[in-house]
Design a protein around this motif. Structure first.
Motif, PDB file in Angstrom:
ATOM      1  N   ARG A  44       1.853   6.673  -6.907  1.00 40.85           N
ATOM      2  CA  ARG A  44       0.724   7.493  -7.340  1.00 40.85           C
ATOM      3  C   ARG A  44       1.012   8.983  -7.140  1.00 40.85           C
ATOM      4  O   ARG A  44       0.713   9.794  -8.021  1.00 40.85           O
ATOM      5  N   ARG A  45       1.583   9.324  -5.982  1.00 34.91           N
ATOM      6  CA  ARG A  45       1.906  10.734  -5.734  1.00 34.91           C
ATOM      7  C   ARG A  45       2.924  11.252  -6.749  1.00 34.91           C
ATOM      8  O   ARG A  45       2.802  12.371  -7.250  1.00 34.91           O
ATOM      9  N   THR A  71       0.827  -1.213   0.000  1.00 35.24           N
ATOM     10  CA  THR A  71       0.000   0.000   0.000  1.00 35.24           C
ATOM     11  C   THR A  71       0.855   1.254   0.000  1.00 35.24           C
ATOM     12  O   THR A  71       0.567   2.237  -0.704  1.00 35.24           O
ATOM     13  N   SER A  72       1.931   1.240   0.776  1.00 36.39           N
ATOM     14  CA  SER A  72       2.791   2.422   0.870  1.00 36.39           C
ATOM     15  C   SER A  72       3.519   2.694  -0.443  1.00 36.39           C
ATOM     16  O   SER A  72       3.638   3.852  -0.863  1.00 36.39           O
ATOM     17  N   THR A  73       4.026   1.614  -1.092  1.00 34.47           N
ATOM     18  CA  THR A  73       4.720   1.825  -2.370  1.00 34.47           C
ATOM     19  C   THR A  73       3.749   2.296  -3.442  1.00 34.47           C
ATOM     20  O   THR A  73       4.088   3.155  -4.269  1.00 34.47           O
ATOM     21  N   ASP A  74       2.535   1.740  -3.449  1.00 36.28           N
ATOM     22  CA  ASP A  74       1.530   2.176  -4.415  1.00 36.28           C
ATOM     23  C   ASP A  74       1.212   3.657  -4.244  1.00 36.28           C
ATOM     24  O   ASP A  74       1.135   4.409  -5.224  1.00 36.28           O
ATOM     25  N   GLU A  75       1.062   4.080  -3.001  1.00 40.22           N
ATOM     26  CA  GLU A  75       0.723   5.477  -2.745  1.00 40.22           C
ATOM     27  C   GLU A  75       1.862   6.404  -3.124  1.00 40.22           C
ATOM     28  O   GLU A  75       1.629   7.500  -3.677  1.00 40.22           O
ATOM     29  N   ALA A  76       3.082   5.959  -2.900  1.00 40.23           N
ATOM     30  CA  ALA A  76       4.240   6.778  -3.276  1.00 40.23           C
ATOM     31  C   ALA A  76       4.325   6.922  -4.793  1.00 40.23           C
ATOM     32  O   ALA A  76       4.593   8.016  -5.313  1.00 40.23           O
TER      33      ALA A  76
END
Length: 447
Positions: free
Chosen positions: A53-54, A46-51
Motif C-alpha cells: 500500500r505504501r 498485514t506487513s506485506t499488505d502495508e508495504a
C-alpha cells in the motif's frame, strides 16, 4: 462533475493519464486518479499488505504530481478489489461524467486495466473513454488541433446519447464529425415501405429518407468543424464497417452508444461497442443510454392522420390539425388491401407503395381525403398532403408511411373495441402503438 482515470502505472497508462488530465483541465473538472490493488490470498500478511500500500500510494502521488498544474486539480485514490467493478463503483460515488482507461491490447495480463476496459464499458453508468492513442486527444484538449470524430449513428437510445456527447466535445474544441450509419438495404426499404429495386441495393428515395432522418437526429451541432452523414449499405457487421471507416477517414476518436447487453441478449445480438473497443486502431468513447438526459420539448411539424374513411376514423383528423403549427403539414393517409395473389413474403419487400393497380379507385379515394380538409386549415398556415397506398397489413403501412414522410407524430382514431370484437377484428390502433417508434396520439370515438 469529475473524470475518473484508472492507472496501473504502466507506460501506456502514464501517457493516457496526461490525456485524461488535459480533458479534465479543458472541461474544468476534477481528475480522480485511481489505482486498484487485487491481492492474492497466498502469503498475504498485514506487513506485506502495508508495504504494498505504501509503495502504491507513493507511485500514485508521484503520478499525480506530474499531472497537477495551476488549473488541474488531481485527487488520488488507492482502492482494493476487482479492477473493473471497483472503478465503476468509484465513478458512481464521485458522480463522474467520464471514466478514462488505457488500452493495453488483448494479450495483456488480467490485472492490467487495458484488459478490463471491455468490462468497464459493459457496466459503467457513465461514458467510458478507452485510450489507444493519447496524442491527438491531448493536443486537441490543449487547443492545438482539431479532433476528427467518427460517430456511429443509428435510431437507438444509446446512439442519441452518443450524439449528445459529440455536442459536448464540439463545445470544448473544434471537431470534424463523420456520422456513419451502416445498414442492410432490404431492411431500409421495409422501414419506409418502398419496393426493392432490381437495379440497385438501395433506391435513391430510401437513401434520401435515411439521410434526412439521420441528419435530423444529429440536430444543430454547436462549435466549429464540418459535420456530414456517411451511409454504408451492406450485409457485414456494423462494428467491422466502423473500424474500417475509422482507418479510411484517419479518425482520432470513435464515438458509439452501447446497449450494455448481458446474458442471452448479448449472445444473440452481440456487442458492437465491445467489438469496436477490441479491434479499433484509435481511441473509443462508449456512451450508454443517458438516464438523466436533459428534457427537451420536441417540435411537431408533420402529423400523419390515417383514416379508414369511417365516421370514427374521420373523427381524429380535426385533432391532427389542432396540434400542427403554422407552416406545418398534415398527411391524410388511407391504406388499401394488397393486390390479390401477392405472396406474403414478397409483399413485405414490395412495400406499401408497390401495388399501383386501379389508379381510378386511388384517385377517387384521394379526392375523398381532400374533402376532409378543414376549411380553416389554409388560413392557419397548415398545408395538407394526401396519400393512398396499398399495404399487406394496415398498421405496418401506417408506420412505414410515418417513417417515409418524416412525420413527428401519428394521430389516429381508435374504434374502442373490446372483448370478443377486439379478438375477432383486432385493433389497428393497438398494433400501431405497439410497433411504431413515433409518438402516437389516440383519439377515442365520440360518444
Amino acid at each position: 462533475m469529475s473524470i475518473v482515470f484508472g492507472t496501473d502505472f504502466s507506460e501506456r497508462a502514464m501517457t493516457a493519464a496526461r490525456a485524461a488530465a488535459a480533458l479534465a483541465r479543458r472541461g474544468g473538472e476534477v481528475l480522480h486518479l485511481v489505482h486498484i490493488t487485487e491481492y492474492g490470498s497466498v502469503g498475504r500478511t498485514t506487513s506485506t499488505d502495508e508495504a504494498l500500500r505504501r509503495e502504491a500510494l507513493a507511485r500514485l502521488e508521484a503520478q499525480a504530481s506530474e499531472l497537477r498544474t495551476a488549473d488541474t486539480r488531481v485527487e488520488v485514490h488507492l482502492l482494493e478489489g476487482s479492477p473493473d467493478e471497483v472503478l465503476v463503483e468509484h465513478a458512481a460515488v464521485v458522480h463522474a461524467s467520464l471514466i478514462v482507461v488505457s488500452h493495453h491490447g488483448q494479450r495483456a495480463p488480467r490485472w492490467r486495466i487495458g484488459n478490463v476496459a471491455e468490462r468497464v464499458v459493459q457496466s459503467a453508468r457513465c461514458p467510458v473513454l478507452v485510450v489507444r492513442s493519447a496524442g491527438p486527444l491531448e493536443a486537441w484538449a490543449r487547443g492545438e488541433r482539431s479532433l476528427r470524430l467518427l460517430l456511429g449513428l443509428d435510431f437507438s437510445a444509446p446512439s442519441e446519447a452518443a450524439v449528445a456527447w459529440v455536442r459536448k466535445l464540439r463545445m470544448l474544441g473544434t471537431s470534424e464529425v463523420v456520422a456513419a450509419h451502416h445498414y442492410w438495404g432490404a431492411d431500409a426499404h421495409v422501414r419506409y415501405g418502398v419496393p426493392l429495386s432490381p437495379e440497385s441495393e438501395v433506391t435513391p428515395e430510401v437513401e434520401e429518407a435515411l439521410r434526412r432522418d439521420l441528419t435530423a437526429r444529429l440536430g444543430d451541432m454547436p462549435g466549429t468543424g464540418a459535420v456530414w452523414v456517411h451511409l454504408d449499405v451492406g450485409l457485414g457487421r456494423p462494428s467491422d464497417a466502423l473500424v474500417e471507416l475509422a482507418r479510411k477517414e484517419e479518425a482520432d476518436l470513435i464515438v458509439v452508444g452501447t446497449h450494455q447487453r448481458t446474458g442471452a441478449s448479448k449472445w444473440w445480438y452481440g456487442s458492437v461497442s465491445q467489438r469496436i473497443v477490441h479491434e479499433a486502431p484509435v481511441s473509443v468513447l462508449c456512451v450508454p443510454a443517458s438516464r438523466a438526459s436533459a428534457l427537451t420539448i420536441p417540435e411537431v411539424r408533420r402529423v400523419l392522420a390515417p383514416t379508414d374513411l369511417s365516421e370514427v376514423g374521420v373523427s381524429a383528423i380535426r385533432h391532427a390539425y389542432s396540434i400542427v403549427p403554422s407552416g406545418g403539414t398534415v398527411y391524410l393517409l388511407h391504406v388499401l388491401e394488397p393486390l390479390d395473389g401477392t405472396p406474403p413474403l414478397y409483399a413485405k419487400y414490395l412495400g406499401s407503395q408497390g401495388a399501383t393497380a386501379h389508379p381510378p379507385e386511388q384517385e377517387r379515394l384521394a379526392e375523398q381525403l381532400r374533402g376532409l380538409i378543414p376549411p380553416e386549415a389554409a388560413a392557419r398556415g397548415v398545408s395538407t398532403r394526401v396519400e393512398v397506398v396499398h399495404g399487406r397489413r394496415v398498421s405496418e403501412a401506417i408506420n412505414q408511411a410515418a417513417e417515409r414522410l418524416g412525420c413527428d407524430i401519428i394521430c389516429l382514431a381508435t374504434h374502442g373495441r373490446s372483448g370478443l370484437s377486439k379478438a375477432l377484428v383486432g385493433s389497428v390502433a393497438q398494433e400501431v402503438l405497439q410497433n411504431s417508434p413515433k409518438p402516437v396520439l389516440l383519439i377515442r370515438p365520440p360518444v
